[in-house]
Enzyme design. Sequence first.
Site: not given
Lengths: 263, 66
Positions: A99, A160, A186-187, A208-209
């Site tokens: 990535k 995040g 992301a997000g 992830n987050t």
Amino acid sequence: MEQTDTFELGGRALTSRLFTGTGKYGDDGLIPAVCEASGSQVITVALRRVDLDKGADNVMRHIPGHMTLLPNTSGARTADEAVRIARLARAMGCGNWIKIEVISDNLYLLPDGYETVRATEILAREGFVVLPYMNPDLYVARSLANAGAAAIMPLGAPIGTNRGLRTEEMIRILIEEMSLPIIVDAGIGTPSQACQAMEMGAHACLVNTAIATAADPIGMARAFGQAVQAGRRAYLAGLGSVAALARASSPLTGFLDQEEGGI
Amino acid sequence: MRVIVNGREMMLDGGLSLRDLIASVHADPAVVVAELNRNIVPSSAFSETMLQDGDRVELLSFVGGG
């Protein structure tokens, strides 16, 4: 449907369209159960210096063996740094997926499109399966495709932030215009947002987050797994059109006590 | 000899291999990748790669990340 709806990527036939991460866990020991609950088959890691006083951290011991590893080049501020990190990651002997994350903005962690394209060119030529993290910019997307990326990974919102698909309209354009697979990365803060991305036609989501920092990461992982499946099913089933005026769901004739001749 | 490891200057005895260095920082060579003077050293070569005065070594491993 599950048997035929595989996502071909980097020589693998993935049956899960939820990619997960290993960052931000209060307890890395949760990672195996999160992977199982999510159904995810692709998982990201980072590469960092060994702490000379404490010995090598090794997140790999928590990652189930069947998963495809997706190391990121986080820390890279330039294409050259990303290439260096990617080559080191590959030297670990856990595969050739990478990535590309090239970021020199510390406030929003926005990816540098120019450097990402340069890194993609070099690493694709060296045989990596390149998944670049990018702003949803159509020109950058085309350059990444020409450079040999296996898919593109546009952000929904800054890393995040859990702000969801703030870039929704731009992602729609990429899905419409690009034949390369689109993985929203992301997000994404809620399962419904992941579901929405899949309904729009994204090939996969990377989360992830929202999972790692949930009160119950395992429960959240299961919710995300189901949401990605639901969104994909909806996309394949063909979503209905959107209208401004109401269109009745029930017949407009044959009402009880109706006057002769209709309404 | 003076070797810079992960940015830290270390004074080490001579005749040290990369594998010895990794062990000395309590790391498992199976989970470490190494760069010597900006060249990646494959793990199969850790034992026979001898360190010299002025070498710069980077030792890295996979950690959690998104």
